[in-house]
Design a protein around this motif. Structure first.
Motif, PDB file in Angstrom:
ATOM      1  N   TRP A 174       0.844  -1.207   0.000  1.00  0.00           N
ATOM      2  CA  TRP A 174       0.000   0.000   0.000  1.00  0.00           C
ATOM      3  C   TRP A 174       0.876   1.253   0.000  1.00  0.00           C
ATOM      4  CZ3 TRP A 174      -4.433   2.394  -0.647  1.00  0.00           C
ATOM      5  CH2 TRP A 174      -4.777   3.518   0.114  1.00  0.00           C
ATOM      6  N   ASP A 175       1.939   1.259   0.821  1.00  0.00           N
ATOM      7  CA  ASP A 175       2.860   2.397   0.842  1.00  0.00           C
ATOM      8  C   ASP A 175       3.507   2.610  -0.519  1.00  0.00           C
ATOM      9  OD1 ASP A 175       2.429   3.136   3.413  1.00  0.00           O
ATOM     10  OD2 ASP A 175       4.127   2.033   4.265  1.00  0.00           O
ATOM     11  N   THR A 176       3.962   1.518  -1.119  1.00  0.00           N
ATOM     12  CA  THR A 176       4.608   1.609  -2.425  1.00  0.00           C
ATOM     13  C   THR A 176       3.665   2.232  -3.440  1.00  0.00           C
ATOM     14  OG1 THR A 176       5.856  -0.370  -1.907  1.00  0.00           O
ATOM     15  CG2 THR A 176       5.753   0.269  -4.211  1.00  0.00           C
ATOM     16  N   PHE A 177       2.417   1.745  -3.432  1.00  0.00           N
ATOM     17  CA  PHE A 177       1.414   2.280  -4.356  1.00  0.00           C
ATOM     18  C   PHE A 177       1.214   3.777  -4.113  1.00  0.00           C
ATOM     19  CE2 PHE A 177      -3.080   3.194  -5.299  1.00  0.00           C
ATOM     20  CZ  PHE A 177      -3.107   2.855  -6.635  1.00  0.00           C
ATOM     21  N   ASN A 178       1.148   4.160  -2.832  1.00  0.00           N
ATOM     22  CA  ASN A 178       0.955   5.576  -2.513  1.00  0.00           C
ATOM     23  C   ASN A 178       2.129   6.426  -2.969  1.00  0.00           C
ATOM     24  OD1 ASN A 178      -1.479   5.182  -1.368  1.00  0.00           O
ATOM     25  ND2 ASN A 178      -0.698   4.981   0.713  1.00  0.00           N
ATOM     26  N   ILE A 179       3.345   5.920  -2.741  1.00  0.00           N
ATOM     27  CA  ILE A 179       4.519   6.693  -3.154  1.00  0.00           C
ATOM     28  C   ILE A 179       4.444   6.984  -4.643  1.00  0.00           C
ATOM     29  CG2 ILE A 179       7.023   6.599  -3.464  1.00  0.00           C
ATOM     30  CD1 ILE A 179       7.184   4.989  -0.891  1.00  0.00           C
ATOM     31  N   ALA A 180       4.143   5.934  -5.422  1.00  0.00           N
ATOM     32  CA  ALA A 180       4.098   6.121  -6.872  1.00  0.00           C
ATOM     33  C   ALA A 180       2.969   7.059  -7.267  1.00  0.00           C
ATOM     34  CB  ALA A 180       3.931   4.770  -7.555  1.00  0.00           C
ATOM     35  N   THR A 181       1.771   6.846  -6.712  1.00  0.00           N
ATOM     36  CA  THR A 181       0.612   7.608  -7.161  1.00  0.00           C
ATOM     37  C   THR A 181       0.690   9.062  -6.717  1.00  0.00           C
ATOM     38  OG1 THR A 181      -0.617   5.568  -6.891  1.00  0.00           O
ATOM     39  CG2 THR A 181      -1.897   7.560  -7.276  1.00  0.00           C
ATOM     40  N   LEU A 182       0.923   9.274  -5.421  1.00  0.00           N
ATOM     41  CA  LEU A 182       1.000  10.659  -4.935  1.00  0.00           C
ATOM     42  C   LEU A 182       2.185  11.385  -5.570  1.00  0.00           C
ATOM     43  CD1 LEU A 182       0.150  10.200  -1.154  1.00  0.00           C
ATOM     44  CD2 LEU A 182      -1.347  10.922  -3.006  1.00  0.00           C
ATOM     45  N   GLY A 183       3.302  10.666  -5.700  1.00  0.00           N
ATOM     46  CA  GLY A 183       4.472  11.273  -6.334  1.00  0.00           C
ATOM     47  C   GLY A 183       4.143  11.725  -7.750  1.00  0.00           C
ATOM     48  N   THR A 184       3.428  10.875  -8.488  1.00  0.00           N
ATOM     49  CA  THR A 184       3.058  11.237  -9.853  1.00  0.00           C
ATOM     50  C   THR A 184       2.144  12.456  -9.854  1.00  0.00           C
ATOM     51  OG1 THR A 184       3.137   8.890 -10.367  1.00  0.00           O
ATOM     52  CG2 THR A 184       2.177  10.322 -12.020  1.00  0.00           C
ATOM     53  N   ILE A 185       1.174  12.481  -8.926  1.00  0.00           N
ATOM     54  CA  ILE A 185       0.228  13.610  -8.898  1.00  0.00           C
ATOM     55  C   ILE A 185       0.973  14.922  -8.617  1.00  0.00           C
ATOM     56  CG2 ILE A 185      -1.714  14.622  -7.643  1.00  0.00           C
ATOM     57  CD1 ILE A 185      -2.745  11.751  -7.233  1.00  0.00           C
ATOM     58  N   PHE A 186       1.823  14.909  -7.586  1.00  0.00           N
ATOM     59  CA  PHE A 186       2.590  16.126  -7.276  1.00  0.00           C
ATOM     60  C   PHE A 186       3.447  16.540  -8.468  1.00  0.00           C
ATOM     61  CE2 PHE A 186       2.229  14.985  -2.601  1.00  0.00           C
ATOM     62  CZ  PHE A 186       1.354  16.016  -2.340  1.00  0.00           C
ATOM     63  N   ILE A 196      14.896  15.433   5.359  1.00  0.00           N
ATOM     64  CA  ILE A 196      13.661  15.369   6.142  1.00  0.00           C
ATOM     65  C   ILE A 196      13.458  14.034   6.835  1.00  0.00           C
ATOM     66  CG2 ILE A 196      12.410  17.167   4.891  1.00  0.00           C
ATOM     67  CD1 ILE A 196      11.101  15.081   3.226  1.00  0.00           C
ATOM     68  N   GLY A 197      14.466  13.187   6.858  1.00  0.00           N
ATOM     69  CA  GLY A 197      14.362  11.941   7.607  1.00  0.00           C
ATOM     70  C   GLY A 197      13.748  10.824   6.796  1.00  0.00           C
ATOM     71  N   PRO A 198      13.992   9.557   7.220  1.00  0.00           N
ATOM     72  CA  PRO A 198      13.476   8.425   6.469  1.00  0.00           C
ATOM     73  C   PRO A 198      11.958   8.326   6.570  1.00  0.00           C
ATOM     74  CG  PRO A 198      14.551   7.680   8.479  1.00  0.00           C
ATOM     75  CD  PRO A 198      14.763   9.152   8.389  1.00  0.00           C
ATOM     76  N   GLY A 199      11.344   7.592   5.651  1.00  0.00           N
ATOM     77  CA  GLY A 199       9.907   7.417   5.697  1.00  0.00           C
ATOM     78  C   GLY A 199       9.273   7.556   4.328  1.00  0.00           C
ATOM     79  N   VAL A 200       7.970   7.275   4.300  1.00  0.00           N
ATOM     80  CA  VAL A 200       7.234   7.283   3.035  1.00  0.00           C
ATOM     81  C   VAL A 200       7.252   8.669   2.399  1.00  0.00           C
ATOM     82  CG1 VAL A 200       4.995   6.838   1.984  1.00  0.00           C
ATOM     83  CG2 VAL A 200       5.768   5.441   3.873  1.00  0.00           C
ATOM     84  N   PHE A 201       7.175   9.698   3.229  1.00  0.00           N
ATOM     85  CA  PHE A 201       7.096  11.056   2.684  1.00  0.00           C
ATOM     86  C   PHE A 201       8.316  11.384   1.832  1.00  0.00           C
ATOM     87  CE2 PHE A 201       7.277  15.789   3.299  1.00  0.00           C
ATOM     88  CZ  PHE A 201       6.188  16.054   2.510  1.00  0.00           C
ATOM     89  N   SER A 202       9.501  10.993   2.315  1.00  0.00           N
ATOM     90  CA  SER A 202      10.709  11.209   1.516  1.00  0.00           C
ATOM     91  C   SER A 202      10.586  10.524   0.163  1.00  0.00           C
ATOM     92  CB  SER A 202      11.932  10.651   2.238  1.00  0.00           C
ATOM     93  OG  SER A 202      12.212  11.428   3.364  1.00  0.00           O
ATOM     94  N   GLY A 203      10.007   9.323   0.179  1.00  0.00           N
ATOM     95  CA  GLY A 203       9.825   8.589  -1.075  1.00  0.00           C
ATOM     96  C   GLY A 203       8.914   9.345  -2.018  1.00  0.00           C
ATOM     97  N   VAL A 204       7.786   9.854  -1.487  1.00  0.00           N
ATOM     98  CA  VAL A 204       6.848  10.593  -2.336  1.00  0.00           C
ATOM     99  C   VAL A 204       7.544  11.786  -2.974  1.00  0.00           C
ATOM    100  CG1 VAL A 204       4.739  11.970  -2.349  1.00  0.00           C
ATOM    101  CG2 VAL A 204       4.838   9.893  -0.993  1.00  0.00           C
ATOM    102  N   VAL A 205       8.284  12.548  -2.149  1.00  0.00           N
ATOM    103  CA  VAL A 205       8.931  13.746  -2.676  1.00  0.00           C
ATOM    104  C   VAL A 205      10.009  13.374  -3.693  1.00  0.00           C
ATOM    105  CG1 VAL A 205      10.183  15.841  -2.076  1.00  0.00           C
ATOM    106  CG2 VAL A 205       8.430  14.979  -0.542  1.00  0.00           C
ATOM    107  N   ALA A 206      10.766  12.299  -3.389  1.00  0.00           N
ATOM    108  CA  ALA A 206      11.820  11.879  -4.321  1.00  0.00           C
ATOM    109  C   ALA A 206      11.225  11.526  -5.686  1.00  0.00           C
ATOM    110  CB  ALA A 206      12.575  10.680  -3.753  1.00  0.00           C
ATOM    111  N   ILE A 256       0.504   8.033   5.199  1.00  0.00           N
ATOM    112  CA  ILE A 256       1.892   8.508   5.046  1.00  0.00           C
ATOM    113  C   ILE A 256       2.427   8.993   6.393  1.00  0.00           C
ATOM    114  CG2 ILE A 256       3.295  10.364   4.129  1.00  0.00           C
ATOM    115  CD1 ILE A 256       1.957  10.155   1.591  1.00  0.00           C
ATOM    116  N   ASP A 257       1.570   9.695   7.126  1.00  0.00           N
ATOM    117  CA  ASP A 257       1.945  10.088   8.472  1.00  0.00           C
ATOM    118  C   ASP A 257       3.189  10.973   8.470  1.00  0.00           C
ATOM    119  OD1 ASP A 257       1.675  10.136  11.165  1.00  0.00           O
ATOM    120  OD2 ASP A 257       2.861   8.314  11.511  1.00  0.00           O
ATOM    121  N   VAL A 258       3.046  12.141   7.895  1.00  0.00           N
ATOM    122  CA  VAL A 258       4.194  13.043   7.788  1.00  0.00           C
ATOM    123  C   VAL A 258       4.496  13.658   9.143  1.00  0.00           C
ATOM    124  CG1 VAL A 258       5.141  15.011   6.561  1.00  0.00           C
ATOM    125  CG2 VAL A 258       3.405  13.601   5.476  1.00  0.00           C
ATOM    126  N   ASN A 259       5.746  13.635   9.498  1.00  0.00           N
ATOM    127  CA  ASN A 259       6.186  14.254  10.737  1.00  0.00           C
ATOM    128  C   ASN A 259       6.610  15.688  10.409  1.00  0.00           C
ATOM    129  OD1 ASN A 259       7.388  15.072  13.057  1.00  0.00           O
ATOM    130  ND2 ASN A 259       8.673  13.256  13.313  1.00  0.00           N
TER     131      ASN A 259
END
Lengths: 262, 272, 273
Positions: free
Chosen positions: B81-93, B143-153, C46-49
């Motif tokens: 689910w995280d992987t899917f979100n990274i790809a989808t949200l990343g694409t949208i942004f 900004i530290g490890p985590g899904v958010f970094s993946g989305v932005v990357a 995502i839970d952004v900090n």
């Protein structure tokens, strides 16, 4: 009503498309502009509404000098000049209705046009125009689903809904078959009469021009070679515009056989 | 001189003559010399003992990795689910940011060819030439490890890619349709909305789906550097040499890639 | 003109709306709400900090500033070594990858190869395309040990999937008449390929090869992250130690090299086509 004074255009490549053209057109006169390819017909029409910036000279629409206007003022004046194009130039992925309504863009604000919320009077007028050209039932079709003749009729509606005083018509029949060409020319001239519009019709088919207009201007190499009634187009005149050719056959075709198509 | 013999054997055109032939001959020779040098470099940096041992190691890994640990799939739900979100949200942004960049970069819509266009092109080139894994590394440091970094990357990496394809599409539009809208007295923004946008919309949709497909692939491995998604599980399984888990994760990634490619092909087929 | 029975009066005075993209009303609303629900759910998971992000912004600023003053010198030996290794891997793997791709492309073109060969070659291409470089690199590092050999093999393998597929498509769409004319002259298979097929696909092969060289260089920059050689390892270390100046320098070098390669490949493609 429209006056061109010493209008000239030289392209960056050095081509002199127009050299000091003087033309004056009175109210509700339909005029045909003929001449060989590259004589500057298209450039002349585009210099009037400044889709092409003229190099020098002046254009007056009524009392307004178009060539001096800023971009805002030019937009307001462009509303008074409807333009009809050779390849119809409809936005192919928009519907017929959107294409017609796009003629009102100069009158409505950005957000209203973006949300497709045109004033009711515009929508009614669009339907009346579409009905006038027998295409009201196509209103929600996409423009690229239509045939050439149908598209050109939509193009005419788009120009007319601007409520213009002048029509600039660039080779309206060049991409159409002979029968449709006549229908389109007749439609344009009828509408000009109904609405008392002046029009400049840029056309390469001399016979077709003679059939419908009151005045013909012949351009050659960017200057006016002939200016007079259609009956004045003798073989000598045509030779001076186009060069040596047997013109009898071209002029002969000007009989009224198009009654049959009606 | 072995290379020259090879050269004669694989030489393509016999009809070249004199200097031209000599020039090609030298070019080939140079190419072979460069390749030989590169190979020698790689060879020097390689521990050949391990390489000779490779078949045995490969066989060893294979026996450990099969069969995959099927029950581990229950723990992969959230990472997928995280992987899917990274790809989808990343694409949208990325698309939201790529659209203005593309309009600024296209020759026929840019406000200034001299100043703004080069800046837009610079954005495109710099975001495009750096891999999303490197962007992820950088963002994790910031900004530290985590899904958010993946989305932005993913988003940053995709901007240049999408903007490049989109501005090429904008440059290819039919100018007379735009001219016709300008002739009605429409304002600059109206010309954009009525004359240009409808013409590039299909290209835009195609680019979006195409990039989404690529992003699904890329987001599966972002976890290797700590940017969330299924790559995280892959990385931790590799670290403890849990080969049955690794093989299951690789299978899952393979399936995800195949599905996303299928979806993307279907959607693009429907648009065109 | 045509006499369409159409009542214009029914339309006058009524508002007009653009016909919606999705005709069915329920489907339109389902899609829209589904999309919004997805966005909310995704954002939640995502839970952004944000506090951490805020702290990070300062570091981000430092990093961006580092681009104005990149540090090429303090780790110049590492950088130089990494870049040359990347280039070496790129060149070697492109050459080997292209050399292997050509026979596989021939085998994967239905109009040249018999069915069994076709299936085998298409299978190889499919596997190569489905596995990403970085995963292949992990496996190859596990098998062959650390170092550029694993990277070289990875890139060669990836090149096959890319080049053979596109080349095979090109061979399949070539002009059959030209190839048949050669066959009709009694040429053997190899001669037929040499005279009938090769001249038609050569420009595309060159163009794709240069393009792939470009891609291989970009990929070689990340293989170091998993120990497969190249500049990636140096970059990773720089990030780990928060040496933004060095990281910026490496990134700038990569960008410049990619731009140069892109320019080169554009020029070559323009020349051969």
């Amino acid at each position: 009503m429209l006056r061109l004074e010493k209008l000239a255009k030289t392209y960056k490549t050095g081509d002199q498309a127009l050299q000091a053209v003087d033309i004056e057109i009175p109210e509700s006169q339909v005029l045909a502009l003929i001449g060989p390819s590259g004589a500057g017909k298209s450039t002349l029409i585009r210099c009037i509404n400044r889709l092409v910036e003229p190099t020098s000279g002046k254009v007056y629409l009524g009392d307004t000098e178009l060539t001096r206007l800023s971009s805002g003022g030019l937009r307001r004046e462009r509303r008074r000049m409807g333009m009809i194009f050779q390849e119809y130039a409809l936005v192919e992925r928009l519907t017929v209705m959107e294409n017609v309504l796009s003629g009102r863009l100069g009158y409505v604000g950005f957000w209203r046009s973006f949300m497709r919320k045109f004033p009711q009077s515009d929508v009614d007028e669009a339907f009346r125009l579409l009905d006038r050209v027998d295409l009201a039932h196509m209103a929600d079709k996409r423009a690229d689903e239509l045939s050439g003749g149908q598209r050109q009729r939509i193009g005419i509606c788009r120009a007319l809904i601007q409520n213009p005083a002048l029509l600039l018509v660039d080779e309206p029949t060049a991409s159409l078959d002979p029968k449709t060409s006549r229908q389109i020319m007749r439609l344009i001239c009828e509408l000009c009469r109904e609405r008392r519009l002046a029009a400049i019709i840029n056309i390469h088919d001399v016979a077709l021009a003679q059939m419908f207009v009151q005045r013909v201007i012949g351009l050659r190499l960017g200057s006016v070679e002939f200016d007079g009634p259609p009956s004045g187009l003798t073989p000598e005149v045509l030779t001076s515009i186009y060069g040596e050719e047997d013109w009898e056959a071209t002029i002969e075709t000007v009989d009224d056989d198009d009654v049959a198509t009606q | 001189m072995m290379p020259t013999q090879d050269l004669a054997g694989s030489k393509i055109w016999q009809r070249r003559s004199g200097r031209e032939s000599l020039f090609h001959w030298i070019l080939w020779l140079l190419g072979i010399a460069i390749f030989a040098y590169c190979w020698q470099q790689i060879s020097a940096a390689t521990t050949w003992f391990f390489v000779w041992d490779a078949p045995r190691i490969a066989d060893d890994i294979w026996t450990r990795a099969t069969p995959p640990k099927w029950e581990y799939i229950t723990q992969l739900g959230k990472p997928i689910w995280d992987t899917f979100n990274i790809a989808t949200l990343g694409t949208i942004f990325a698309l939201i940011l790529a659209v203005p960049v593309a309009f600024l970069a296209a020759r026929n819509t840019t406000p200034s060819r001299l100043f703004i266009r080069p800046v837009a092109l610079l954005i495109i080139v710099s975001t495009r030439s750096i891999n999303s894994l490197i962007w992820a590394l950088l963002l994790i440091a910031i900004i530290g490890p985590g899904v958010f970094s993946g989305v932005v990357a993913i988003a940053i990496r995709s901007i240049g890619f999408c903007a490049k394809l989109l501005y090429e599409a904008i440059e290819e539009i039919d100018a007379t349709q735009v001219e016709a809208i300008s002739a009605t007295g429409a304002s600059r923004w109206q010309v954009m909305a009525y004359g240009i946008v409808p013409q590039v919309l299909p290209a835009f949709a195609g680019i979006a789906v195409f990039r989404w497909d690529i992003n699904i692939r890329e987001s599966t491995v972002l976890g290797l550097v700590g940017a969330g998604g299924i790559g995280l599980q892959l990385s931790s399984s590799l670290n403890v040499l849990a080969w049955p888990q690794v093989s299951l994760i690789l299978l899952v990634i393979l399936v995800a890639v195949v599905i996303s490619e299928w979806v993307s092909a279907k959607v693009r087929g429907a648009i065109i | 003109m045509s006499n369409q029975s159409f009542d214009i009066n029914a339309k006058l005075g009524k508002s007009w709306k653009k016909p919606p993209l999705v005709q069915q009303k329920w489907l339109r609303w389902t899609l829209l709400t589904g999309f919004l629900v997805y966005l909310v759910l995704a954002y939640w998971s995502i839970d952004v900090n944000w506090a951490r992000v805020y702290v990070g912004l300062e570091r981000g600023q430092k990093f961006i500033l580092a681009f104005t003053d990149p540090d090429f010198t303090s780790r110049s030996a590492d950088i130089w070594e990494g870049i040359t290794e990347s280039i070496v891997m790129t060149v070697a793997s492109s050459v080997v990858g292209i050399a292997i791709s050509i026979p596989i492309a021939l085998g994967a073109a239905r109009n040249v190869a018999p069915l069994p060969v076709y299936l085998v070659c298409r299978g190889i291409i499919a596997i190569s395309r489905a596995l990403q470089e970085i995963i292949v690199a992990i496996l190859l590092v596990a098998i062959f040990g650390f170092g550029p050999l694993a990277g070289f093999l990875t890139l060669s393998f990836a090149t096959i999937g890319f080049l053979a597929k596109l080349l095979a498509e090109d061979i399949e769409s070539m002009d059959r008449v030209q190839a048949e004319a050669i066959k009709a002259s009694g040429a053997r298979w190899a001669q037929w390929i040499n005279y009938g097929v090769q001249p038609q696909v050569m420009p595309r092969l060159i163009g794709l090869s240069v393009y792939r060289l470009d891609i291989n260089f970009r990929e070689s920059a990340i293989l170091g992250l998993v120990g497969a050689g190249g500049i990636g390892a140096t970059l990773n270390t720089a990030f780990d130690r928060y040496e933004y100046g060095t990281a910026a320098a490496i990134l700038l070098i990569i960008i410049v090299l990619v731009m140069a390669l892109e320019y080169l490949s554009g020029a070559v493609r323009a020349r051969v086509q």
